[in-house]
Design an enzyme around this catalytic site. Structure first.
Site, PDB file in Angstrom:
ATOM      1  N   SER A 282      -1.431  -2.829   4.253  1.00 20.00           N
ATOM      2  CA  SER A 282      -2.535  -2.276   3.777  1.00 20.00           C
ATOM      3  C   SER A 282      -2.312  -1.080   3.664  1.00 20.00           C
ATOM      4  O   SER A 282      -1.650  -0.240   3.219  1.00 20.00           O
ATOM      5  CB  SER A 282      -3.634  -3.030   4.496  1.00 20.00           C
ATOM      6  OG  SER A 282      -4.842  -2.844   3.776  1.00 20.00           O
TER       7      SER A 282
ATOM      8  N   ASP B  26      -3.110 -11.126  -4.268  1.00 19.74           N
ATOM      9  CA  ASP B  26      -3.983 -10.065  -3.277  1.00 19.74           C
ATOM     10  C   ASP B  26      -4.419  -8.806  -4.124  1.00 19.74           C
ATOM     11  O   ASP B  26      -3.465  -8.194  -4.779  1.00 19.74           O
ATOM     12  CB  ASP B  26      -2.581  -9.347  -2.378  1.00 19.74           C
ATOM     13  CG  ASP B  26      -3.312  -8.437  -1.265  1.00 19.74           C
ATOM     14  OD1 ASP B  26      -4.300  -8.043  -1.441  1.00 19.74           O
ATOM     15  OD2 ASP B  26      -2.574  -8.234  -0.652  1.00 19.74           O
TER      16      ASP B  26
ATOM     17  N   HIS C 180      -4.374 -11.387   1.627  1.00 23.04           N
ATOM     18  CA  HIS C 180      -4.207 -10.100   2.053  1.00 23.04           C
ATOM     19  C   HIS C 180      -3.702 -10.153   3.517  1.00 23.04           C
ATOM     20  O   HIS C 180      -3.451  -9.217   4.138  1.00 23.04           O
ATOM     21  CB  HIS C 180      -5.358  -8.930   1.683  1.00 23.04           C
ATOM     22  CG  HIS C 180      -4.912  -7.471   2.219  1.00 23.04           C
ATOM     23  ND1 HIS C 180      -4.003  -7.025   1.600  1.00 23.04           N
ATOM     24  CD2 HIS C 180      -5.214  -6.615   3.267  1.00 23.04           C
ATOM     25  CE1 HIS C 180      -3.949  -5.700   2.102  1.00 23.04           C
ATOM     26  NE2 HIS C 180      -4.782  -5.566   2.931  1.00 23.04           N
TER      27      HIS C 180
END
Length: 512
Positions: A333, A390, A443
């Protein structure tokens, strides 16, 4: 209760079943030694538990008398359940009639219960760690991982999962002690690494340039570390085991960075305007403002992330001068975005920098086409692991009304358009037979590692002999795991306390 064999077995299984039943019907049942009654006299008062044990013993007995075939492939049916592909004796039985509490034959198969018990356990089960000495540059991306992604090379899969576990260690290291003092320099912190052949040499901190107004603290004084400007974001580690160095063909330096955790980090994520890279002579090379801020801003008592990484890499290069070295940067991320900026920074720190590779999980776009070209010119290799569901991997993205109309290539070349960098390994939540197809964990890092460990190829997306445990996935994302497996976990009487995961006891995976 007598079992109606004729009503539950296909015709071509009747002869086999009767022949086997005749072989033991006159003797004390070898399938249930604790019982003094023959199999045919099982009363209707038998408990569900004894029925389960009896069928388990039956399966074991039949396996002894037959040459066992290969493990049946797992196949998702239209009702979301996972069905065995084989046609063994129990597979042919109409188990919903024999045992009304169960809705599907697959749920009764002792073979699948045993396999699920293994996947839900914390028992270590490792794939062999092959020697990479002669090919380590290839696995480090010198050829952009050509020929290794589809089908996914088993050694590369092992390396990708291993680097993902380094990022998990960064998350654990932060959440074990997220608060930072604003009055003094932080002390070095302990990080429990998943690979004991590495040792942590440096803690890394990221500082936001965003300030919250004082009234926020007055209105919500309990927010604590969520509003601190500087936070521990990762670490530098180096391989310190001679056997592992020989296996890998070089001494590896790892930089692992976690994802977004504090309010100010979230605020930086939304500062999506593209700004010029400091020190770049090319005004067309631009990156996201918020990511650059976290990378370059120094704190009250800690240096910037950029400065910390440069100083530590130079120190390690000097310490191990003359050895084969590699630098691997990995993040999830926000950490994946910062990994690209760190790689860009490291590649320019000295003239003899070792090969630099980035393994990013669920990373957003970071810069424009000029930034992509900049990394390519520096020979920085990037492998982006992307989950098809995602959304984070699809941002930032400015709408066409701000960048103008034109062809796709023209928009990519536009200085205000974001572009991805590197080689992509695309996975999909729908690949997994264990996750709901509409799961909202696209995610989640553990979901990424679960999918990578199971990925075989685009034509056969999930391998039946995946090694990674389901226990952590079930613990973190129980609502997104198919109901079949959550119910089985409870039926196996798994202690919920076993689902607490200190990093000292790492998850079973193919990485070691």
């Amino acid at each position: 209760m007598l079992i109606g064999v004729g009503s539950t077995l296909p015709a071509h299984y009747l002869n086999v079943f009767h022949a086997r039943r005749a072989s033991f019907k006159c003797h004390k049942s070898p399938l249930n030694p604790s019982s003094q009654k023959p199999v045919s006299s099982v009363s209707s008062a038998s408990s569900t538990e004894s029925t389960r044990e009896h069928l388990s013993n039956l399966e074991k007995f039949l396996q002894k008398t037959n040459q066992p075939g290969p493990e049946p492939a797992i196949k998702a049916s239209s009702n979301g359940l996972v069905q065995p592909k084989g046609k063994g004796l129990l597979g042919a039985l109409n188990l919903s009639r024999i045992w009304p509490e169960m809705k599907a034959a697959e749920e009764m198969s002792p073979r699948h219960l045993n396999r699920l018990k293994r996947l839900l356990s914390k028992t270590m089960e490792y794939s062999p760690r092959n020697n990479l000495g002669s090919r380590w540059r290839e696995y480090h991306g010198c050829n952009d991982w050509s020929g290794l992604l589809d089908p996914l090379d088993e050694n590369l899969r092992r390396e990708v999962v291993r680097y993902g576990e380094f990022v998990q260690a960064a998350y654990h290291g932060f959440h074990s002690n997220p608060a930072m003092s604003t009055a003094e320099t932080p002390l070095p912190r302990h990080v429990a690494l998943p690979d004991k052949s590495y040792k942590v040499t440096k803690s890394l901190y990221a500082t936001s340039s965003v300030w919250l107004p004082k009234w926020v603290d007055d209105a919500a004084p309990d927010l604590g570390w969520m509003t601190q400007r500087s936070s521990w974001i990762g670490y530098v580690a180096v391989c310190d085991d001679k056997r592992e160095i020989n296996r890998m063909g070089r001494r590896d330096i790892v930089i692992a960075l976690r994802g977004t955790a504090t309010y100010l980090e979230w605020a930086e994520n939304f500062r999506a305007q593209l700004v010029q890279i400091p020190g770049s002579e090319d005004p067309t090379q631009r990156v996201e403002c918020g990511f650059l801020s976290l990378h370059k801003t120094r704190g009250a008592h800690v240096p910037s992330l950029a400065q910390s990484v440069i100083d530590e890499v130079k120190r390690l290069m000097e310490m191990y001068k003359g050895e084969n070295l590699s630098i691997t940067i990995t993040g999830h991320s926000l950490g994946a975005a910062l990994s690209l900026l760190v790689a860009d920074e490291i590649s320019s720190c000295t003239s003899d920098v070792p090969p630099v590779a980035v393994f990013s999980f669920g990373g957003p776009r970071v810069g424009n086409k000029g930034f992509v070209d900049r990394l390519n010119q520096k020979n920085i290799k990037v492998l982006r692991i992307v989950n098809n569901q995602d959304l984070i991997t699809k941002v930032p993205a400015l709408p066409s009304m701000f960048i103008g109309e034109g062809s796709e290539q023209q928009q990519k070349d536009n200085v205000w358009t974001y572009s991805h960098v590197g080689t992509e390994l695309r996975i999909d939540t729908k690949m997994s037979p264990y996750l709901k197809s509409n799961a909202d964990i696209a995610h989640d890092l553990e979901a990424y590692l679960h999918l990578v460990d199971g990925f075989l190829s685009s034509n056969c997306p999930f391998r039946s002999n995946a090694k990674r445990s389901l226990a952590r996935l079930l613990h973190d994302q129980r609502s997104n795991v198919k109901q079949l497996y959550t119910h089985k976990a409870l039926s196996l009487n798994l202690d919920r306390d076993r689902f607490s995961f200190p990093m000292a006891s790492c998850l079973p995976s193919p990485s070691q």
